[in-house]
Design an enzyme around this catalytic site. Sequence first.
Site, mmCIF file in Angstrom:
data_model
loop_
_atom_site.group_PDB
_atom_site.id
_atom_site.type_symbol
_atom_site.label_atom_id
_atom_site.label_comp_id
_atom_site.label_asym_id
_atom_site.label_seq_id
_atom_site.Cartn_x
_atom_site.Cartn_y
_atom_site.Cartn_z
ATOM 1 N N MET A 139 45.146 42.688 45.393
ATOM 2 C CA MET A 139 44.612 42.596 46.750
ATOM 3 C C MET A 139 43.450 41.597 46.767
ATOM 4 O O MET A 139 43.215 40.892 45.810
ATOM 5 C CB MET A 139 44.148 43.966 47.213
ATOM 6 C CG MET A 139 45.255 44.944 47.547
ATOM 7 S SD MET A 139 44.567 46.511 48.143
ATOM 8 C CE MET A 139 46.032 47.301 48.749
ATOM 9 N N GLN A 194 45.326 50.029 43.603
ATOM 10 C CA GLN A 194 44.107 49.323 43.176
ATOM 11 C C GLN A 194 42.835 49.971 43.719
ATOM 12 O O GLN A 194 41.753 49.787 43.156
ATOM 13 C CB GLN A 194 44.154 47.872 43.653
ATOM 14 C CG GLN A 194 45.248 47.058 43.016
ATOM 15 C CD GLN A 194 45.481 45.749 43.762
ATOM 16 O OE1 GLN A 194 44.713 44.826 43.624
ATOM 17 N NE2 GLN A 194 46.543 45.692 44.551
ATOM 18 N N THR A 207 33.902 46.993 50.183
ATOM 19 C CA THR A 207 35.246 46.423 50.249
ATOM 20 C C THR A 207 35.646 45.915 48.876
ATOM 21 O O THR A 207 34.835 45.279 48.193
ATOM 22 C CB THR A 207 35.331 45.264 51.253
ATOM 23 O OG1 THR A 207 36.559 44.551 51.065
ATOM 24 C CG2 THR A 207 34.183 44.282 51.089
ATOM 25 N N SER A 211 19.412 46.257 14.926
ATOM 26 C CA SER A 211 20.231 45.159 14.408
ATOM 27 C C SER A 211 19.617 43.805 14.735
ATOM 28 O O SER A 211 19.581 42.894 13.897
ATOM 29 C CB SER A 211 21.641 45.243 14.990
ATOM 30 O OG SER A 211 22.222 46.496 14.712
ATOM 31 N N ASP A 239 22.779 52.903 24.826
ATOM 32 C CA ASP A 239 21.494 53.428 25.298
ATOM 33 C C ASP A 239 20.906 52.601 26.434
ATOM 34 O O ASP A 239 20.096 53.103 27.215
ATOM 35 C CB ASP A 239 20.485 53.474 24.149
ATOM 36 C CG ASP A 239 20.989 54.268 22.964
ATOM 37 O OD1 ASP A 239 21.755 55.233 23.189
ATOM 38 O OD2 ASP A 239 20.640 53.932 21.824
ATOM 39 N N HIS A 286 30.253 61.718 20.558
ATOM 40 C CA HIS A 286 30.854 60.390 20.435
ATOM 41 C C HIS A 286 31.994 60.153 21.414
ATOM 42 O O HIS A 286 32.538 59.043 21.460
ATOM 43 C CB HIS A 286 31.316 60.156 18.995
ATOM 44 C CG HIS A 286 30.170 59.869 18.061
ATOM 45 N ND1 HIS A 286 29.360 60.870 17.579
ATOM 46 C CD2 HIS A 286 29.681 58.708 17.575
ATOM 47 C CE1 HIS A 286 28.431 60.335 16.796
ATOM 48 N NE2 HIS A 286 28.597 59.028 16.781
ATOM 49 N N ARG A 337 25.621 50.676 9.457
ATOM 50 C CA ARG A 337 24.169 50.639 9.329
ATOM 51 C C ARG A 337 23.869 50.358 7.859
ATOM 52 O O ARG A 337 24.283 51.123 6.987
ATOM 53 C CB ARG A 337 23.552 51.956 9.791
ATOM 54 C CG ARG A 337 23.935 52.310 11.228
ATOM 55 C CD ARG A 337 23.180 53.525 11.733
ATOM 56 N NE ARG A 337 23.707 53.985 13.014
ATOM 57 C CZ ARG A 337 23.381 53.470 14.200
ATOM 58 N NH1 ARG A 337 22.525 52.460 14.239
ATOM 59 N NH2 ARG A 337 23.893 53.945 15.318
#
Length: 753
Positions: free
Chosen positions: A574, A665, A529, A114, A159, A291, A81
């Site tokens: 898959m 998976q 799915t 920013s 945010d 954090h 910052r």
Amino acid sequence: MEHKFQKGKNHGIGVLTSGGDSQGMNAAVRAVVRETLRQGHRCYLVREGYTGLITGNIDQATWEHVANVTHLGGSMIGTSRCDEFRTTDGRKKAAKIMFDRRIFHLIVIGGDGSLMGAQKLKEEWGRFGEELFAEGKITEEVANEGRELHLAGIVGSIDNDCIESDKSIGSDTALHRICEAIDGLVMTAQSHQRVFVVEVMGRHCGYLALTAAIAVEADYVFYPEIPPDDKWPEQLCHQLESVRKYGKRQNVIILGEGVTNSKGMKIGGKQVKEEIETRLGLEVRIATLGHLQRGGAPTFLDRLLGLRMGHEAVLEVLKTTEDVGSPIAGQKTVAQVMCLRGHNIERNELSRVIRQTETANEEMQQRNYDLACRLRGFGFLDKRTYLNFVSVPLSFTIPEDMKTFAVIHIGSPCAGMNAATFSFTRMANHSGIKVLGIKNGWDGLKNGDVKLLTWENVQGWAQAGGSMLGAKRQLPSELDKIAEGLNTHKIDGLVIIGGFMAFQSALVFQKNRSDYSCLSIPIVVIPATISNNCPGTCMSLGVDTALNEICRQVDNISQNAMGSKNKVMIIETMGSRSGFLATMTALSTGSQFALIRQVETNEDDLYKLAVETKQRLDSGNLEKFLLIRSEGASEEISAITVKRVFDQVMKNKYGVRITNLGYSQLGGHPSCFDRQMGIRMGVRAFEGIVKPDKMGKRDCCVIGLRGSSLRYVPVQGLENKVCFEHGIPLHMWWLKLHPLVEAMTKKPERIST
């Protein structure tokens, strides 16, 4: 207006990350660097945010600079910052550095502050150029070359307070961390019958608090957009007492950052704790996540979002708008910010987005909370309604003669199925409607294997993976027996949760309604799915959880490959005949190739790929090669075939290994996205079944995620939009992203210096 790419000139494009770091920034930086180099331009890494822009801490990027960074958290180029950049003199110093380096294209990744700073720099750019030339600090040639600053913004903030974007980079990972932390807290809270007050970030935006509250079945949530009145202690304690009477042993209360009461007085965790302990005598603990919400590897969604936004930002700054009849040189461009709408990346005018965000914050400060909620978007009011229905216990007993709805899980189990069942059940119970859970597919209905689902016994289902009812891969057969089961249990509405077979089941019922009157009931399909092959929707439940798990495993495989002789890894996912999982895996993990059915590849293509891979490995420009193969990619080219071709070319110099990820998976606990989307879909399914008119003329529909909204898509209308042989939709939106796999990994032969 005509849009053109600036051609014939080598441009310098700078990229910086500013403000607080958020996960997915590295994926965006990587995409910016590689797309810039691919387009034949110079790319500069501005280190430490605007501080680096002022001090000249800038490096020219190479292709290798951004190798193996997608899975890393934080920002690889640093962020800060910078108070000096808030001043005119500070911005002028930055402009001087940019003129010296000939950086007249800038991509800024950060939050609203920013992006606001970047917009001010653009607005002052022309004046800075004139002043620097008048002061003799830049030449006339440089001043003319840099008359215009081409600017694009990417919102990177946990945010998620950008008005025009459904998601900002980092918000999904933050939600994922919050859910992980609370899942762990629930275990110990249940053992000790404790209450946990969990403080989460979000500044003046309640997105994280409210969305997490829905996903973890929180009992109460405080967030800035709807501040509680003076009676909140009584309301909170009444809610806790109510759920405890239903046998709940633990409670979770989520407290958003910046929460005040209706009079503007701050509400803190300590105050909440004291009120509960004084009024109820319960043991209360405060957990401030802080954090930790920013930590760890980025989720799949943040990786993909960073990549897509970075790629689009480069295309944006290299594009110029030409007014007919006017020269391009010196013309004024409008800065754009990359925004996600549904599954599309859209461009919005940066200054307008900043004004809208400021307006929302101002309305909050002036306590115009309803207007602030509408400006925020995100469905704040809808989410609050969902939370009330799924968390507030019943205050009455459901009469025996009321309607009965049923839920069934069809296909392979996946994350989100239970969350949808959970919210559907609780919504129905609050309306005085019974819900039956049909166990183990259509056989369960035929055999009378059903379970009464109640507000109480579906507690905890939203956080549970797999299928609590038991899912089965089968289509409805012996319709006489199915009809008998529907009649026996007097079922007035049916929810089918699953993939392509769930859609086919609904289609079977639709076509046989004339023969069986019991099938003429409202029917809703909730797509669930990991193959993402259910028609009528852009995204199915289970996909996000699966891809997060796949990313985790591929990251580990990639790391091991870099430190061993086994440099070529063939990873099989898959997905049946759909190449969705393979394509998304390749994009989000930085893999070099995705072998899918939808893009034709033969053995000659594989041989050329293997030769090229060996050359790059020999040159040192490639540390390892990851090839992702979809299990249904091709009958002719199996994973073993791919290995044989690569082995033939590598000649034992580099090892080639196959890894089949298998059922791992499917993942464990559902991701936050699958939990809250499952709950949303369950609510939407209930709304359609209880009031079929909401579904339109046809009352047999798929709940489709189209853009940012959930819509009812008639099953009958989808029949001609699918390939029944392969079980996939004919149109798949994600195919347009497949070329990015090569674009982000295949280094151009010539790169500008």
